[in-house]
Design a protein around this motif. Structure first.
Motif, PDB file in Angstrom:
ATOM      1  N   CYS A 124       4.881  16.209   3.685  1.00 47.96           N
ATOM      2  CA  CYS A 124       4.277  15.369   4.480  1.00 47.96           C
ATOM      3  C   CYS A 124       4.060  13.873   3.988  1.00 47.96           C
ATOM      4  CB  CYS A 124       3.223  15.878   5.014  1.00 47.96           C
ATOM      5  SG  CYS A 124       3.124  17.588   5.704  1.00 47.96           S
ATOM      6  N   VAL A 125       4.286  13.014   4.800  1.00 49.12           N
ATOM      7  CA  VAL A 125       3.875  11.723   4.235  1.00 49.12           C
ATOM      8  C   VAL A 125       3.652  10.613   5.476  1.00 49.12           C
ATOM      9  CG1 VAL A 125       6.502  11.146   4.457  1.00 49.12           C
ATOM     10  CG2 VAL A 125       5.235   9.627   3.265  1.00 49.12           C
ATOM     11  N   THR A 126       2.722   9.900   5.339  1.00 53.62           N
ATOM     12  CA  THR A 126       2.341   8.964   6.180  1.00 53.62           C
ATOM     13  C   THR A 126       2.142   7.533   5.823  1.00 53.62           C
ATOM     14  OG1 THR A 126       1.371  10.636   7.804  1.00 53.62           O
ATOM     15  CG2 THR A 126       0.377   8.407   8.041  1.00 53.62           C
ATOM     16  N   PRO A 127       2.536   6.508   6.228  1.00 53.04           N
ATOM     17  CA  PRO A 127       2.333   4.920   5.824  1.00 53.04           C
ATOM     18  C   PRO A 127       0.814   4.915   6.173  1.00 53.04           C
ATOM     19  CG  PRO A 127       3.454   5.109   7.811  1.00 53.04           C
ATOM     20  CD  PRO A 127       3.293   6.450   7.597  1.00 53.04           C
ATOM     21  N   LEU A 128       0.013   4.286   5.003  1.00 52.09           N
ATOM     22  CA  LEU A 128      -1.237   3.857   5.551  1.00 52.09           C
ATOM     23  C   LEU A 128      -1.461   2.552   5.862  1.00 52.09           C
ATOM     24  CD1 LEU A 128      -2.768   5.144   1.850  1.00 52.09           C
ATOM     25  CD2 LEU A 128      -2.783   6.166   4.135  1.00 52.09           C
ATOM     26  N   THR A 139       0.841  -0.963  -0.192  1.00 54.49           N
ATOM     27  CA  THR A 139       0.089   0.047   0.081  1.00 54.49           C
ATOM     28  C   THR A 139       1.130   1.195  -0.038  1.00 54.49           C
ATOM     29  OG1 THR A 139      -1.603  -1.216   1.381  1.00 54.49           O
ATOM     30  CG2 THR A 139      -2.118   1.162   1.115  1.00 54.49           C
ATOM     31  N   PRO A 140       0.602   2.095  -0.849  1.00 56.51           N
ATOM     32  CA  PRO A 140       1.611   3.341  -0.912  1.00 56.51           C
ATOM     33  C   PRO A 140       1.298   4.406   0.089  1.00 56.51           C
ATOM     34  CG  PRO A 140      -0.175   3.525  -2.437  1.00 56.51           C
ATOM     35  CD  PRO A 140      -0.506   2.148  -1.927  1.00 56.51           C
ATOM     36  N   PRO A 141       2.291   5.131   0.681  1.00 59.12           N
ATOM     37  CA  PRO A 141       1.952   5.898   1.689  1.00 59.12           C
ATOM     38  C   PRO A 141       0.898   7.410   1.258  1.00 59.12           C
ATOM     39  CG  PRO A 141       4.133   6.392   0.631  1.00 59.12           C
ATOM     40  CD  PRO A 141       3.749   5.295   0.083  1.00 59.12           C
TER      41      PRO A 141
END
Length: 701
Positions: free
Chosen positions: A438-442, A419-421
């Protein structure tokens, strides 16, 4: 030790506890939970994977159950019992009430301690120097020149803190100081990762004393954030290594969200660049501290930082120019989400360069940090200057790692099973020139499997709400468990008399999606407050809550509204009014729908204004919905509905807090009876006495 000895210990501990507590009443569900935890720990379900997921309703007594089952097993098997919670309230309950209650009746005996992050403790040397008048610039380097001078109050507080620490009446942690400590002041005395280590002669600093206490403890209480921070670094940093731990994760429904936060990154590009430029100018001071022996390491550091600054500036210029040309356009909140695939404006190439340069910079900091630590031993007379340098190195190390890891996550390519972030940029509302990447793992399940599930001696996850729509599937997917991996699942209903509480869903003229709904609330809420002594009204948004508060106050209602005073102050005033036989009405949002404990006469009337569907406007929610759609799924059925079910159960759980409580829940959302998904949400709720489609006046007249 044979399993029969463990079981004998559990039974004998229970016998002693039950005989010692006045008015002790056996709870069937609690005893069953103890037995099932014991079976999992003994490997009766799967000897190679001792994991239990237990939904145990309010009133069962989860904490005392897992203490009875967990402590003897951990002591017999020479493991540490680590209890992780989501809220400070539960930590305090465990440390101040439950563990001291069980301790005199437990064999084998045990020692327990509360674990806190390094930043909750002061650095004794910094505190001493600041209290003694050492300048902020001397202590903290170039960044301190912009800090405001210490006020008279702050200077007095520093002197009091140092005196209390010196005479051992204060242990040096922020939480136990009797009065609030200003955040800016605390930042100047708090312990830091690289500048406070045993190798530097700081064994007697508060953090390391507390860590030594943890090593002696058999039971460690911690919060989810600290636990996952430790696990994400491989474990064994602050807490014991996972292989040596029995983990009990209370309030486990928060685990996936905390793990997601732990893996997130926010890169303020201008701020990071300014910090690096400042650090680059300051590096010449290292020559005075390290001398000729440090020239090689200093040279590599200067070269790496001189490469990193233009790489960071290039990323910023690309984004800033694209925004100026309107090739990239943000929404009304200054946010722009990037879809899966290549990043816009050729960012993939420049971010790859930035990631490599950040890695080189981090490597160059290591030798300088080690040489400074050696100089601290050799030149104690320069301790203040060396510690200032270590603090600066520490800050740059953290920023360098933040850049490296953030770039790596931003560049992660989606694969068939990955799953992409969620990736987006934000404009700082206070500084329109600042751009944050900003980046967050899903998906964090694979991380939890890698960090904990596959390594721990055993894991017990408990909460009052782990199922959604009567199924563990939503939780299982979120935390990376599989239906066939050997984990055991258990669901225990609350012993409360839910039939004594009424769930009322009136027949209303419009749904929450209607533009007339705000006006409807202004008439419906007063109707359901009539003749009620203790009420809580839960809203899904601050805007709607504030608008309703204005409307009701104009009608003469007295309200206690979240945000207008501290949570503690509002609850205290509410209880005072209830004790004084005065009607009291609390207004709150999502944070009041969980963890709020108002037993007995403190809450008899709960009004929920609408179903707690998350509005998919945040970049994380949008990205998750987009990915589910791309995979051929239905975001509403797979994401929104299960999460709404869980939150609705949590919200309804505010009403009954003891076995003798009763009252009424009013849900002002007709979608429960007008939409096809309504019956599934209703069936997932406890067995309240339901009054559906109740006809009531539609106006306040």
């Amino acid at each position: 030790m044979p399993s029969c000895n463990y079981q004998t210990l559990v039974r004998e501990n229970y016998r002693r506890l039950s005989q010692a507590l006045p008015g002790f009443t056996p709870r069937r569900e609690q005893n069953y939970l103890v037995a099932e935890i014991g079976k999992v720990l003994l490997g009766r379900y799967d000897s190679s994977r001792r994991i239990l997921v237990a939904e145990a309703g309010t009133g069962i007594g989860k904490s005392l159950a897992y203490l009875q089952a967990g402590i003897p097993w951990a002591r017999i098997n020479q493991k540490k019992l680590v209890i992780s919670t989501a809220t400070l309230a539960l930590q305090e309950q465990l440390v101040d009430k439950d563990l001291p209650l069980f301790l005199p009746h437990c064999q084998p005996g045990f020692r327990f301690a509360l674990a806190k992050g390094r930043a909750r403790y002061c650095c004794a040397r910094r505190l001493s120097d600041l209290a003694g008048g050492v300048s902020q610039t001397e202590l903290f380097g170039p960044g301190a020149t912009t800090a405001a001078p210490l006020t008279t109050h702050q200077q007095t507080q520093l002197a009091d803190m140092w005196q209390s620490y010196s005479d051992k009446s204060w242990q040096g942690d922020r939480d136990s100081w009797p009065t609030p400590i200003d955040a800016i002041l605390w930042q100047q005395v708090q312990a830091e990762r690289h500048s406070c280590q045993p190798m530097l002669g700081h064994q007697h600093c508060p953090f390391h004393l507390a860590r030594a206490e943890l090593e002696q403890a058999d039971v460690i209480v911690v919060n989810h954030a600290l636990l996952l921070a430790d696990l994400s670094m491989g474990g064994g940093i602050v807490l014991p290594e996972p292989e040596q731990c029995l983990y009990i994760l209370d309030e486990a429904h928060h685990i996936a969200a905390v793990a997601r936060d732990q893996g997130s990154a926010r890169l303020p590009l201008r701020q990071l660049r300014r910090s690096l430029e400042q650090f680059n100018k300051w590096q010449s001071k290292l020559n005075d501290l390290l001398g000729a022996d440090g020239q090689a390491a200093i040279g590599k550091l200067q070269h790496s930082s001189s490469q990193l600054i233009p790489a960071l500036n290039q990323v910023y210029r690309q984004l800033f120019s694209a925004l100026q040309r309107q090739d990239l356009r943000t929404d009304d909140q200054g946010c722009l989400r990037f879809s899966p695939g290549d990043l816009p404006c050729g960012l993939d190439e420049t971010l790859s360069t930035l990631k490599e340069d950040s890695q080189t910079f981090c490597r160059a900091l290591g030798p300088v940090n080690s040489q400074l630590a050696e100089q601290l031993k050799l030149k104690p007379s320069q301790a203040a200057a060396i510690e200032a340098a270590l603090a600066m190195i520490s800050q740059q190390q953290l920023q360098g790692e933040q850049l490296r890891d953030g770039c790596a996550l931003l560049l992660r390519a989606p694969g068939p099973k990955h799953t992409p972030p969620a990736r987006w940029l934000e404009l700082d509302p206070k500084d329109k020139q600042e751009i944050l990447l900003c980046v967050t793992p899903l998906a964090v399940g694979h991380l939890l499997e890698q960090w904990c599930w596959s390594r721990a001696a055993a894991v017990i996850m408990v909460s009052a709400t782990l199922t959604a729509l009567n199924d563990f599937g939503y939780f299982r997917r979120a935390v990376g468990l599989r239906a066939d991996d050997g984990s055991h699942y258990l669901r225990l209903n609350s012993p409360f008399d839910y039939a004594s509480a009424r769930l009322v869903i009136p027949e209303l003229t419009c749904e929450p999606t209607s533009q007339d709904f705000d006006e409807l609330l202004a008439t419906q809420i007063p109707f359901w407050l009539q003749d009620q002594a203790a009420s809580l009204v839960l809203f899904s948004s601050y805007r709607q809550m504030k608008q309703a508060a204005v409307a009701l106050r104009a009608q003469g209602h007295s309200l206690l509204v979240q945000g207008e005073a501290s949570r503690q102050a509002l609850l205290q005033l509410h209880k005072v009014k209830c004790d004084g036989k005065q009607p009291s009405v609390l207004f709150g949002t999502g944070s009041f729908a969980e963890g709020l404990d108002l037993p007995g006469h403190y809450l008899t009337n709960l009004i929920i204004t609408k179903l707690p569907f998350a509005v998919p406007t945040s970049p994380v929610e949008e990205a998750m919905a987009e990915w589910i759609t791309l995979c051929g799924g239905n975001p509403f059925m797979q994401l929104a509905l299960p999460e709404a079910s869980r939150k609705l159960i949590q919200a309804c759980g505010r009403l009954l807090r003891t076995e003798t409580d009763s009252g009424r829940i009013v849900l002002l959302d007709k979608r429960l009876i007008s939409r096809r998904y309504g019956p599934a949400l209703l069936q997932a709720l406890p067995p309240f006495t339901q009054e559906l489609g109740k006809a009531i006046p539609q106006t306040g007249s």
